[in-house]
Scaffold this motif. Structure first.
Motif, mmCIF file in Angstrom:
data_model
loop_
_atom_site.group_PDB
_atom_site.id
_atom_site.type_symbol
_atom_site.label_atom_id
_atom_site.label_comp_id
_atom_site.label_asym_id
_atom_site.label_seq_id
_atom_site.Cartn_x
_atom_site.Cartn_y
_atom_site.Cartn_z
ATOM 1 N N ASN A 254 0.835 -1.210 0.000
ATOM 2 C CA ASN A 254 0.000 0.000 0.000
ATOM 3 C C ASN A 254 0.867 1.256 0.000
ATOM 4 O O ASN A 254 0.563 2.242 -0.664
ATOM 5 N N SER A 255 1.966 1.204 0.767
ATOM 6 C CA SER A 255 2.899 2.336 0.813
ATOM 7 C C SER A 255 3.557 2.557 -0.545
ATOM 8 O O SER A 255 3.798 3.693 -0.948
ATOM 9 N N ALA A 256 3.840 1.455 -1.240
ATOM 10 C CA ALA A 256 4.449 1.541 -2.575
ATOM 11 C C ALA A 256 3.494 2.216 -3.560
ATOM 12 O O ALA A 256 3.905 3.070 -4.346
ATOM 13 N N VAL A 257 2.226 1.835 -3.498
ATOM 14 C CA VAL A 257 1.210 2.445 -4.370
ATOM 15 C C VAL A 257 1.077 3.933 -4.045
ATOM 16 O O VAL A 257 1.022 4.783 -4.947
ATOM 17 N N ALA A 258 1.069 4.253 -2.743
ATOM 18 C CA ALA A 258 0.952 5.655 -2.319
ATOM 19 C C ALA A 258 2.171 6.476 -2.733
ATOM 20 O O ALA A 258 2.043 7.654 -3.097
ATOM 21 N N SER A 259 3.359 5.857 -2.719
ATOM 22 C CA SER A 259 4.582 6.595 -3.045
ATOM 23 C C SER A 259 4.644 7.015 -4.506
ATOM 24 O O SER A 259 5.415 7.914 -4.867
ATOM 25 N N VAL A 260 3.834 6.366 -5.359
ATOM 26 C CA VAL A 260 3.725 6.792 -6.772
ATOM 27 C C VAL A 260 3.303 8.257 -6.822
ATOM 28 O O VAL A 260 3.725 9.022 -7.695
ATOM 29 N N MET A 261 2.488 8.656 -5.826
ATOM 30 C CA MET A 261 1.924 10.004 -5.800
ATOM 31 C C MET A 261 2.983 11.096 -5.641
ATOM 32 O O MET A 261 2.786 12.217 -6.082
ATOM 33 N N TYR A 262 4.104 10.783 -5.000
ATOM 34 C CA TYR A 262 5.111 11.848 -4.864
ATOM 35 C C TYR A 262 6.381 11.602 -5.680
ATOM 36 O O TYR A 262 7.188 12.517 -5.871
ATOM 37 N N THR A 263 6.557 10.373 -6.186
ATOM 38 C CA THR A 263 7.755 10.107 -6.996
ATOM 39 C C THR A 263 7.491 10.219 -8.499
ATOM 40 O O THR A 263 8.398 10.551 -9.261
ATOM 41 N N VAL A 264 6.262 9.932 -8.920
ATOM 42 C CA VAL A 264 5.945 9.883 -10.354
ATOM 43 C C VAL A 264 5.004 11.003 -10.780
ATOM 44 O O VAL A 264 5.192 11.619 -11.840
ATOM 45 N N VAL A 265 3.996 11.288 -9.971
ATOM 46 C CA VAL A 265 2.965 12.258 -10.352
ATOM 47 C C VAL A 265 3.475 13.708 -10.400
ATOM 48 O O VAL A 265 3.250 14.394 -11.408
ATOM 49 N N PRO A 266 4.175 14.226 -9.358
ATOM 50 C CA PRO A 266 4.637 15.629 -9.440
ATOM 51 C C PRO A 266 5.526 15.935 -10.644
ATOM 52 O O PRO A 266 5.288 16.941 -11.326
ATOM 53 N N PRO A 267 6.545 15.089 -10.963
ATOM 54 C CA PRO A 267 7.347 15.387 -12.164
ATOM 55 C C PRO A 267 6.525 15.445 -13.439
ATOM 56 O O PRO A 267 6.859 16.181 -14.362
ATOM 57 N N MET A 268 5.435 14.658 -13.489
ATOM 58 C CA MET A 268 4.585 14.651 -14.676
ATOM 59 C C MET A 268 3.722 15.917 -14.748
ATOM 60 O O MET A 268 3.513 16.486 -15.820
ATOM 61 N N LEU A 269 3.209 16.373 -13.592
ATOM 62 C CA LEU A 269 2.277 17.496 -13.576
ATOM 63 C C LEU A 269 2.947 18.874 -13.539
ATOM 64 O O LEU A 269 2.323 19.869 -13.923
ATOM 65 N N ASN A 270 4.197 18.944 -13.078
ATOM 66 C CA ASN A 270 4.891 20.238 -12.965
ATOM 67 C C ASN A 270 4.864 21.072 -14.251
ATOM 68 O O ASN A 270 4.548 22.270 -14.212
#
Length: 316
Positions: free
Chosen positions: A273-289
């Motif tokens: 669950n932590s791994a799935v949640a960590s997608v939110m700060y490792t993958v999503v911000p670089p994509m949305l910036n």
């Protein structure tokens, strides 16, 4: 007892990246999703760098730091996602020991650097709004380069310290990492040797290298809000807030998701669950910036329009 220890403490040649799920039917979906996110991240951030480089109007400290942030986001995503995609495509979860340690080091470098670059960008906005007449004197090209270089040196130093400490750990026969990349906390949990010093070091480094930049951002914005509220014209207030809007959005996205992951790991016993949640700060911000900066910033939108026009004209 000695024979048992010898069996448990095997010479580690590789780890297993268990990924986000073991369900084979979900693997193609995850592959498509992460490939799309990675391509959007690379293209979006490259366009930001090209737009700033090609437009003389954007040759200012704010956009210099934005270029560095975009480059860092490309590097952060590249240090994690390609290996994950290869593993899914080949149905092979293994990652060799040296590659895992290298990945750990690079992810730490770019994650810590993200914190410092966001803090440096907050300082830039603070100087622009609170000391507008002295802005170009204070934020001279030399200082801008030094701020980025010092941030990079600190990030590399922190990453090397953690990496060298991990190299001293001995691992048992259970080498499955319930994550999609070699994450520091998960590697420490797999160790058979005493990890007290490692855990203390992780929390200490987090307090310093995450807490210090975050405190700098809060300090900058307290002064920015105070200065803006003292402005007499509503137009001036709107302009001041609009220059900070994009940066604030990225700060909320990065730290909000990071804090969410921390809360998830505290209240959830499942590392998956932590791994799935960590997608939110490792993958999503670089994509949305890139989207945040291009949609909220008129100058950037104009520069991107000019760049796309040039690219299309060249292709024709």
């Amino acid at each position: 007892v000695n024979n048992m220890e010898a069996r448990n403490h095997t010479a580690v040649s590789e780890f297993l990246l268990l990924g986000l799920t073991e369900d084979p039917f979900l693997q193609p979906l995850i592959f498509s999703l992460f490939l799309s996110m990675y391509l959007v991240t690379i293209v979006g951030n490259l366009l930001i760098i090209l737009a700033v480089s090609s437009d003389p109007h954007l040759h200012s400290p704010m956009y210099f730091f934005l270029c560095n942030l975009s480059l860092n986001d490309i590097c952060l995503s590249t240090s994690m996602i390609p290996k994950m995609l290869v593993n899914i495509q080949t149905w092979n979860q293994s990652i060799i020991y040296a590659e895992c340690i290298s990945q750990l080091c690079f992810v730490l470098v770019f994650s810590v650097l993200e914190n410092f670059l966001l803090a440096v960008m907050a300082y830039d906005r603070y100087v622009a709004i609170c000391h507008p007449l002295s802005y170009m004197v204070i934020m001279n090209p030399c200082l801008c380069v030094v701020l980025v270089q010092v941030s990079l040196i600190i990030s590399v130093g922190d990453a090397l310290l953690h990496t060298l400490m991990v190299l001293r750990l001995s691992f048992c026969t259970d080498l499955g990492i319930p994550h999609f990349f070699c994450e520091l906390a998960q590697l420490i949990k797999l160790a058979c040797s005493d990890t007290l010093i490692h855990n203390i070091l992780v929390y200490l480094a987090a307090c310093i290298f995450v807490g210090f930049p975050f405190s700098g951002i809060i300090f900058s914005y307290i002064h920015i809000v105070s200065s803006v509220l003292k402005m007499s014209s509503s137009g001036g207030k709107h302009k001041a807030f609009s220059t900070c809007g994009s940066h604030l959005s990225i700060v909320f996205l990065f730290y909000g998701t990071s804090f969410g992951v921390y809360i998830t790991s505290v209240f959830s016993d499942s590392p998956r669950n932590s791994a799935v949640a960590s997608v939110m700060y490792t993958v999503v911000p670089p994509m949305l910036n890139p989207f945040i900066y291009s949609l909220r910033n008129r100058d950037m939108t104009g520069a991107l329009r000019k760049l796309s026009g040039r690219i299309l004209a060249h292709l024709q």
